[in-house]
Design a protein around this motif. Sequence first.
Motif, PDB file in Angstrom:
ATOM      1  N   GLU A 104       0.828  -1.213   0.000  1.00  0.00           N
ATOM      2  CA  GLU A 104       0.000   0.000   0.000  1.00  0.00           C
ATOM      3  C   GLU A 104       0.859   1.257   0.000  1.00  0.00           C
ATOM      4  OE1 GLU A 104      -3.240   0.353  -0.317  1.00  0.00           O
ATOM      5  OE2 GLU A 104      -3.405  -1.820  -0.621  1.00  0.00           O
ATOM      6  N   LEU A 105       1.968   1.223   0.753  1.00  0.00           N
ATOM      7  CA  LEU A 105       2.873   2.371   0.756  1.00  0.00           C
ATOM      8  C   LEU A 105       3.446   2.636  -0.632  1.00  0.00           C
ATOM      9  CD1 LEU A 105       5.005   2.107   4.031  1.00  0.00           C
ATOM     10  CD2 LEU A 105       3.517   3.992   3.336  1.00  0.00           C
ATOM     11  N   ALA A 106       3.790   1.549  -1.346  1.00  0.00           N
ATOM     12  CA  ALA A 106       4.361   1.703  -2.690  1.00  0.00           C
ATOM     13  C   ALA A 106       3.375   2.348  -3.653  1.00  0.00           C
ATOM     14  CB  ALA A 106       4.807   0.343  -3.220  1.00  0.00           C
ATOM     15  N   LYS A 107       2.069   2.205  -3.379  1.00  0.00           N
ATOM     16  CA  LYS A 107       1.055   2.779  -4.272  1.00  0.00           C
ATOM     17  C   LYS A 107       0.718   4.226  -3.933  1.00  0.00           C
ATOM     18  CE  LYS A 107      -1.174  -1.689  -5.135  1.00  0.00           C
ATOM     19  NZ  LYS A 107      -2.419  -2.505  -4.975  1.00  0.00           N
ATOM     20  N   GLU A 108       1.298   4.749  -2.858  1.00  0.00           N
ATOM     21  CA  GLU A 108       0.986   6.109  -2.423  1.00  0.00           C
ATOM     22  C   GLU A 108       1.873   7.171  -3.060  1.00  0.00           C
ATOM     23  OE1 GLU A 108       0.784   6.552   1.763  1.00  0.00           O
ATOM     24  OE2 GLU A 108      -0.658   4.909   2.054  1.00  0.00           O
ATOM     25  N   GLY A 109       2.586   6.800  -4.103  1.00  0.00           N
ATOM     26  CA  GLY A 109       3.373   7.774  -4.843  1.00  0.00           C
ATOM     27  C   GLY A 109       4.661   8.156  -4.147  1.00  0.00           C
ATOM     28  N   GLU A 110       4.999   9.449  -4.223  1.00  0.00           N
ATOM     29  CA  GLU A 110       6.275   9.932  -3.714  1.00  0.00           C
ATOM     30  C   GLU A 110       6.394   9.751  -2.204  1.00  0.00           C
ATOM     31  OE1 GLU A 110      10.068  11.353  -4.007  1.00  0.00           O
ATOM     32  OE2 GLU A 110       8.677  10.837  -5.621  1.00  0.00           O
ATOM     33  N   TYR A 111       5.294   9.986  -1.481  1.00  0.00           N
ATOM     34  CA  TYR A 111       5.334   9.836  -0.025  1.00  0.00           C
ATOM     35  C   TYR A 111       5.647   8.389   0.372  1.00  0.00           C
ATOM     36  CZ  TYR A 111       3.617   9.302   4.754  1.00  0.00           C
ATOM     37  OH  TYR A 111       3.508   8.993   6.085  1.00  0.00           O
ATOM     38  N   GLY A 112       4.993   7.442  -0.276  1.00  0.00           N
ATOM     39  CA  GLY A 112       5.237   6.032   0.033  1.00  0.00           C
ATOM     40  C   GLY A 112       6.655   5.606  -0.288  1.00  0.00           C
ATOM     41  N   ARG A 113       7.169   6.091  -1.414  1.00  0.00           N
ATOM     42  CA  ARG A 113       8.548   5.746  -1.790  1.00  0.00           C
ATOM     43  C   ARG A 113       9.551   6.291  -0.781  1.00  0.00           C
ATOM     44  NH1 ARG A 113       6.518   6.573  -7.069  1.00  0.00           N
ATOM     45  NH2 ARG A 113       7.145   8.756  -7.039  1.00  0.00           N
ATOM     46  N   LYS A 114       9.294   7.482  -0.243  1.00  0.00           N
ATOM     47  CA  LYS A 114      10.198   8.050   0.759  1.00  0.00           C
ATOM     48  C   LYS A 114      10.218   7.190   2.027  1.00  0.00           C
ATOM     49  CE  LYS A 114      10.095  12.932  -0.596  1.00  0.00           C
ATOM     50  NZ  LYS A 114       9.698  14.314  -0.186  1.00  0.00           N
ATOM     51  N   ILE A 115       9.052   6.721   2.447  1.00  0.00           N
ATOM     52  CA  ILE A 115       8.984   5.879   3.646  1.00  0.00           C
ATOM     53  C   ILE A 115       9.729   4.567   3.414  1.00  0.00           C
ATOM     54  CG2 ILE A 115       7.469   4.661   5.224  1.00  0.00           C
ATOM     55  CD1 ILE A 115       7.370   7.668   5.537  1.00  0.00           C
ATOM     56  N   ILE A 116       9.505   3.941   2.254  1.00  0.00           N
ATOM     57  CA  ILE A 116      10.175   2.674   1.939  1.00  0.00           C
ATOM     58  C   ILE A 116      11.684   2.881   1.840  1.00  0.00           C
ATOM     59  CG2 ILE A 116      10.451   0.891   0.169  1.00  0.00           C
ATOM     60  CD1 ILE A 116       7.473   1.131  -0.381  1.00  0.00           C
ATOM     61  N   ASN A 117      12.107   3.994   1.249  1.00  0.00           N
ATOM     62  CA  ASN A 117      13.547   4.287   1.165  1.00  0.00           C
ATOM     63  C   ASN A 117      14.155   4.457   2.550  1.00  0.00           C
ATOM     64  OD1 ASN A 117      13.618   4.198  -1.624  1.00  0.00           O
ATOM     65  ND2 ASN A 117      13.292   6.396  -1.882  1.00  0.00           N
ATOM     66  N   GLN A 118      13.391   5.052   3.461  1.00  0.00           N
ATOM     67  CA  GLN A 118      13.898   5.212   4.823  1.00  0.00           C
ATOM     68  C   GLN A 118      14.047   3.861   5.510  1.00  0.00           C
ATOM     69  OE1 GLN A 118      14.875   8.197   5.717  1.00  0.00           O
ATOM     70  NE2 GLN A 118      15.664   7.480   7.681  1.00  0.00           N
ATOM     71  N   TYR A 119      13.074   2.970   5.318  1.00  0.00           N
ATOM     72  CA  TYR A 119      13.187   1.612   5.855  1.00  0.00           C
ATOM     73  C   TYR A 119      14.393   0.898   5.255  1.00  0.00           C
ATOM     74  CZ  TYR A 119       8.410   2.086   7.682  1.00  0.00           C
ATOM     75  OH  TYR A 119       7.300   2.498   8.384  1.00  0.00           O
ATOM     76  N   THR A 120      14.632   1.128   3.977  1.00  0.00           N
ATOM     77  CA  THR A 120      15.777   0.500   3.305  1.00  0.00           C
ATOM     78  C   THR A 120      17.089   0.968   3.913  1.00  0.00           C
ATOM     79  OG1 THR A 120      14.503   0.436   1.230  1.00  0.00           O
ATOM     80  CG2 THR A 120      16.881   0.094   1.067  1.00  0.00           C
ATOM     81  N   ARG A 121      17.175   2.242   4.259  1.00  0.00           N
ATOM     82  CA  ARG A 121      18.400   2.768   4.887  1.00  0.00           C
ATOM     83  C   ARG A 121      18.634   2.131   6.256  1.00  0.00           C
ATOM     84  NH1 ARG A 121      15.921   7.776   3.188  1.00  0.00           N
ATOM     85  NH2 ARG A 121      16.821   8.487   1.207  1.00  0.00           N
ATOM     86  N   TYR A 122      17.566   2.002   7.050  1.00  0.00           N
ATOM     87  CA  TYR A 122      17.709   1.365   8.365  1.00  0.00           C
ATOM     88  C   TYR A 122      18.176  -0.080   8.217  1.00  0.00           C
ATOM     89  CZ  TYR A 122      15.087   5.347  10.255  1.00  0.00           C
ATOM     90  OH  TYR A 122      14.683   6.601  10.619  1.00  0.00           O
ATOM     91  N   LEU A 123      17.601  -0.789   7.259  1.00  0.00           N
ATOM     92  CA  LEU A 123      18.000  -2.176   7.028  1.00  0.00           C
ATOM     93  C   LEU A 123      19.438  -2.251   6.529  1.00  0.00           C
ATOM     94  CD1 LEU A 123      17.185  -5.130   7.011  1.00  0.00           C
ATOM     95  CD2 LEU A 123      16.268  -4.810   4.696  1.00  0.00           C
ATOM     96  N   ALA A 124      19.842  -1.303   5.672  1.00  0.00           N
ATOM     97  CA  ALA A 124      21.231  -1.265   5.193  1.00  0.00           C
ATOM     98  C   ALA A 124      22.196  -1.048   6.352  1.00  0.00           C
ATOM     99  CB  ALA A 124      21.399  -0.164   4.143  1.00  0.00           C
ATOM    100  N   LEU A 125      21.803  -0.223   7.332  1.00  0.00           N
ATOM    101  CA  LEU A 125      22.648  -0.002   8.506  1.00  0.00           C
ATOM    102  C   LEU A 125      22.830  -1.303   9.286  1.00  0.00           C
ATOM    103  CD1 LEU A 125      24.124   1.836  10.539  1.00  0.00           C
ATOM    104  CD2 LEU A 125      21.882   2.335  11.567  1.00  0.00           C
ATOM    105  N   ALA A 126      21.740  -2.043   9.487  1.00  0.00           N
ATOM    106  CA  ALA A 126      21.835  -3.316  10.218  1.00  0.00           C
ATOM    107  C   ALA A 126      22.709  -4.319   9.467  1.00  0.00           C
ATOM    108  CB  ALA A 126      20.433  -3.886  10.435  1.00  0.00           C
ATOM    109  N   ILE A 127      22.555  -4.380   8.148  1.00  0.00           N
ATOM    110  CA  ILE A 127      23.361  -5.309   7.343  1.00  0.00           C
ATOM    111  C   ILE A 127      24.830  -4.905   7.373  1.00  0.00           C
ATOM    112  CG2 ILE A 127      23.777  -6.144   4.992  1.00  0.00           C
ATOM    113  CD1 ILE A 127      20.759  -5.946   4.538  1.00  0.00           C
ATOM    114  N   ALA A 128      25.107  -3.600   7.334  1.00  0.00           N
ATOM    115  CA  ALA A 128      26.492  -3.127   7.392  1.00  0.00           C
ATOM    116  C   ALA A 128      27.144  -3.511   8.714  1.00  0.00           C
ATOM    117  CB  ALA A 128      26.535  -1.610   7.192  1.00  0.00           C
ATOM    118  N   ILE A 129      26.392  -3.397   9.824  1.00  0.00           N
ATOM    119  CA  ILE A 129      26.929  -3.797  11.132  1.00  0.00           C
ATOM    120  C   ILE A 129      27.202  -5.302  11.149  1.00  0.00           C
ATOM    121  CG2 ILE A 129      26.386  -3.996  13.588  1.00  0.00           C
ATOM    122  CD1 ILE A 129      24.785  -1.394  13.330  1.00  0.00           C
TER     123      ILE A 129
END
Length: 440
Positions: A104-129
């Motif tokens: 549903e977030l992916a279908k919300e346009g630019e706002y949804g993409r920003k939220i998903i990108n933020q989740y991706t950054r948090y996950l990238a931090l965990a993977i980097a650690i």
Amino acid sequence: MIAFRNFLNIFSITELRRKLFFTLGVLVIYRLGNIIPVVGVDVDAFVQLMEKKTSFVGGIFSYIDLFSGGSLSRCTVFALGISPYITASIVMQMLTLSMPMLEELAKEGEYGRKIINQYTRYLALAIAILHSTGYALFVENNNLAITPGWGFRLSFILLLTVGAMFTMWLGEQISLHGLGNGSSMLIFAGIVSRFPNDILRTVASVKAGYFGMGVVLALIVIILFITCSIVFLEKGERRIPVQYTRRVVGNRVYGGQGAFIPFRINNAGVMPVIYSQAALNLPTFVASFFATKYVLFKYISEALQPTAMLFNVLDFILIIGFSFLYLTIQFNPEELAENMRKSGGFIPGIRPGRKTAEFFNYILIRIGLVGAIYLGLLAILPNILCTVFMLPRLSILSGTGLLIIVGVALELAAQMEAYLLENRYKGFLTVGRFKTRGAR
């Protein structure tokens, strides 16, 4: 002379010139980070271990090191490169397709993409650690740490994690303010940076008599063949003819003209290849880490070497899988057919609505399969040739590396070409346009 003059037109467009210099500046910063070693590691001993191609860890690390531009084997602050972010992107795309909330977030346009990108950054931090922790334990277990202990581990993990996050930020800046996809550009720069070393090694090997000029000519022929194949297939597309009905609005007549919808053979570009390598890196690294302690992991590590059949089979299957995943994300046949129906368009001989959606799905599956097989074969072909004919393994001869280099170069050239044509300049690669080959 004409081509050179057209190339100079790049610097006549203010926005294009700014984007080009910004991208080059970011790449320079990225390469500087690749030469700063991590404090507390015996770098010379580490490099010697990585050069042992016969060892399990040295072999797989040398392969992964291709995408970091040599920073992994030199144990620099950018040793992890962009790989944690790419791995996080893979996971988030999988979750987006399987979790209703993210869908549903992916279908919300630019706002949804920003939220998903933020989740991706948090996950990238965990993977980097996680990656930097395993890297620190590997360094200590091989007696490469000058002062082993928790002080070394914490500082090592901190430096590599910060380096990975800064690399991710550099890639995002290229995507926002520069040319091309940021992640692809960083990997492109890392692979190209190893070419001079490969050339020098080849010249030294010929002088030392390890192999003759016949082998060098064979390498050149293979590289040219793969490059030409990539260029030929990357520009191929299937064009679906579309006819629009005439509509009278007031005193004006709209529609009635014909057009086409282009479906490229390879819609996903080089990302399936990059994602496949990222997906294989984690199990390969874990198996290599425990190979010296457990017999089972030793066998798994041997099977997951880049020269092994299992590795190439898994690489081929993953590339096909990620190609179809990208195709699913990029194209929705039902939505495409509905939008075309609303605009008064139809495909000759195909009824609008459900039949058109089924036709799009039919075309996309078959074109996607051809593109996925092409990507998979080109990725593993050099590994097979090097094994069969016992050719030297160079970064420039990596099928994955060549796919990324040529693919990113074509995308970058097409983007600059669009700026030139928009400002009524001739293209810098051709006298006319940067053409694609199409089939109706």
